[in-house]
Design an enzyme around this catalytic site. Sequence first.
Site, PDB file in Angstrom:
ATOM      1  CD  GLU A  27       0.706  20.404  42.487  1.00 64.33           C
ATOM      2  OE1 GLU A  27      -0.528  20.609  42.590  1.00 64.33           O
ATOM      3  OE2 GLU A  27       1.281  20.249  41.403  1.00 64.33           O
ATOM      4  CG  HIS A  28       0.434  20.277  48.521  1.00 66.70           C
ATOM      5  ND1 HIS A  28      -0.512  19.571  49.213  1.00 66.70           N
ATOM      6  CD2 HIS A  28       1.010  19.394  47.676  1.00 66.70           C
ATOM      7  CE1 HIS A  28      -0.493  18.294  48.818  1.00 66.70           C
ATOM      8  NE2 HIS A  28       0.417  18.169  47.881  1.00 66.70           N
TER       9      HIS A  28
ATOM     10  CG  ASP B 105      -5.510  24.342  46.191  1.00 70.58           C
ATOM     11  OD1 ASP B 105      -4.850  23.748  47.073  1.00 70.58           O
ATOM     12  OD2 ASP B 105      -6.415  23.790  45.527  1.00 70.58           O
TER      13      ASP B 105
ATOM     14  N   GLY C  39      -8.532   8.989  38.997  1.00 70.99           N
ATOM     15  CA  GLY C  39      -7.686   8.709  40.157  1.00 70.99           C
ATOM     16  C   GLY C  39      -6.212   8.923  39.874  1.00 70.99           C
TER      17      GLY C  39
ATOM     18  CG  LEU D 110      -4.103  13.864  35.073  1.00 61.78           C
ATOM     19  CD1 LEU D 110      -3.987  13.265  33.684  1.00 61.78           C
ATOM     20  CD2 LEU D 110      -3.060  14.967  35.257  1.00 61.78           C
TER      21      LEU D 110
ATOM     22  CG  ASP E 127      -8.241  20.033  41.438  1.00 63.87           C
ATOM     23  OD1 ASP E 127      -7.197  20.713  41.343  1.00 63.87           O
ATOM     24  OD2 ASP E 127      -8.297  18.954  42.054  1.00 63.87           O
TER      25      ASP E 127
ATOM     26  CE1 TYR F  91      -4.905  18.387  49.585  1.00 63.52           C
ATOM     27  CE2 TYR F  91      -6.655  18.338  51.217  1.00 63.52           C
ATOM     28  CZ  TYR F  91      -6.058  18.921  50.121  1.00 63.52           C
ATOM     29  OH  TYR F  91      -6.619  20.040  49.570  1.00 63.52           O
TER      30      TYR F  91
HETATM   31  P1  ADP Z   1      -9.230  12.287  40.259  1.00 69.30           P
HETATM   32  O1  ADP Z   1     -10.118  13.460  40.453  1.00 69.30           O
HETATM   33  O2  ADP Z   1      -7.815  12.537  40.655  1.00 69.30           O
HETATM   34  O3  ADP Z   1      -9.301  11.709  38.881  1.00 69.30           O
HETATM   35  P2  ADP Z   1     -10.976  11.157  42.219  1.00 69.30           P
HETATM   36  O4  ADP Z   1     -10.875   9.947  43.065  1.00 69.30           O
HETATM   37  O5  ADP Z   1     -11.132  12.461  42.888  1.00 69.30           O
HETATM   38  O6  ADP Z   1      -9.729  11.137  41.242  1.00 69.30           O
HETATM   39  O7  ADP Z   1     -12.220  11.000  41.234  1.00 69.30           O
HETATM   40  C1  ADP Z   1     -12.351   9.842  40.447  1.00 69.30           C
HETATM   41  C2  ADP Z   1     -13.797   9.350  40.498  1.00 69.30           C
HETATM   42  O8  ADP Z   1     -14.641  10.250  39.745  1.00 69.30           O
HETATM   43  C3  ADP Z   1     -13.966   8.014  39.839  1.00 69.30           C
HETATM   44  O9  ADP Z   1     -13.667   6.949  40.723  1.00 69.30           O
HETATM   45  C4  ADP Z   1     -15.450   8.045  39.459  1.00 69.30           C
HETATM   46  O10 ADP Z   1     -16.265   7.747  40.567  1.00 69.30           O
HETATM   47  C5  ADP Z   1     -15.658   9.515  39.094  1.00 69.30           C
HETATM   48  N1  ADP Z   1     -15.463   9.676  37.631  1.00 69.30           N
HETATM   49  C6  ADP Z   1     -14.441  10.258  37.016  1.00 69.30           C
HETATM   50  N2  ADP Z   1     -14.557  10.167  35.668  1.00 69.30           N
HETATM   51  C7  ADP Z   1     -15.696   9.506  35.439  1.00 69.30           C
HETATM   52  C8  ADP Z   1     -16.374   9.053  34.247  1.00 69.30           C
HETATM   53  N3  ADP Z   1     -15.873   9.256  33.035  1.00 69.30           N
HETATM   54  N4  ADP Z   1     -17.557   8.419  34.392  1.00 69.30           N
HETATM   55  C9  ADP Z   1     -18.079   8.191  35.622  1.00 69.30           C
HETATM   56  N5  ADP Z   1     -17.466   8.563  36.769  1.00 69.30           N
HETATM   57  C10 ADP Z   1     -16.304   9.189  36.683  1.00 69.30           C
END
Ligand code: ADP
Length: 405
Positions: A40-41, A43, A137, A140, A187, A239
Amino acid sequence: MTTATKDARLSQIADTFQKRYGKAPSVTVRAPGRVNLIGEHTDYNEGFVFPVAIDREMIIAATANGSDRINVYSLDYDACDAFVIPTSTGDDAMSAIAKSEKHAWADYLRAVIATLRKRGYKVSGFDAVLLGNVPQGAGLSSSAAYEVAVVTLVNNLDNLGISAKDAALIAQQAENKYIGVQCGIMDQFISALGKEDSALLVDCRSLDFRAVPLNLAWRDYAIVITHSGVQRGLVTSEYNARRAECNEGIQALSSMLGRKLNSLRDIDLAEFEKQASKLSDKVARRCRHVISENKRVLDAVAALESADLVEFGQLLNASHCSLRDDFEVSCPEIDQLVELSQQHDGVLGARITGGGFGGCTVAVVANKAIDSFKDEVIPAYEKLSGKHAEVYICVATDGAQVLEL
Ligand code: ADP
Ligand code: MG
């Protein structure tokens, strides 16, 4: 999170497509989210990571529409977006597609299209429907799943011949330059290149990688991800601060050693410890985490390959201590959840996973202990923290692919 089976999700997406566009999709793709087992951290420090692609994914169905427009409907948000594909390439293409005024979710599609055009790839118009079940969010990487799915889709629709590695790099550039999140390559890499029942050992300096079989089913263990219920806060500022502290360490160590280090990969733990007391306490701890974590990744792979699962679990536990004490990216609730998990019979090891400051833990748990994990660890955590925790039992899947329907 959608719990429907994959077949149910695929028919939902096909039905919606038919209703909205009056035709069937010609291509359907999937790209998975990920969990990092250890590393972790590391990459963005040119180090080693060891993630798996999980059975939570973004699915996109689409068909070419013969125009210069992209029309998209998100089932999860019940909303549409449409925009024109720019004719320009290079940086002009990046600025030619503005961010959506209404829908942040649409920006990830826009980001990837802008990045493909920046690099000069042909992109033809298409109609699409999106459906995802990576918790958003939560750490994952639903965003990487989404970006890699878009590259996979356009690669197929326009026959672009983009390799899986390049798909990861394009998706990462979209996230870095258009979305504005300075993530490393892990990722997008695992989402593009994951392998069933395996974790990938990735060298983030060379991008060389190797699939290491987990044999979890055979070994009677599962990957258990638990969302702590703590929304990840402070992520961007902390970060960036960690990145800056690692860089400060590299500069200081370079001048102490009289040789230029390009990254914390260029120094081993023994050499580092001889210099550590000359660094500020904080910078020393940040560097110690990264350098020792790289070693733990390689040790963890060796442990798995010699079927020493106890050692593997202990390395996960040690990674957590390092992230908590040296890198300081945990939080009290995650520490409680990790401790309760580690104390539970049948748990080989547990740690925080993802960027930190909330989000998820990952544990390797004996199949026979999963029910008691849910019945005992989760309520005990909820009592201590007052937070609702969600458990996802995951298997390691292949990376992005076109689905044969
Ligand atoms: P993580 O990558 O940790 O899940 P992020 O904030 O980087 O969190 O990305 C999440 C964002 O990606 C969501 O707020 C949305 O805008 C977009 N997203 C993720 N999954 C979907 C989905 N199934 N449909 C539409 N947008 C999505
Ligand atoms: Mg993300």
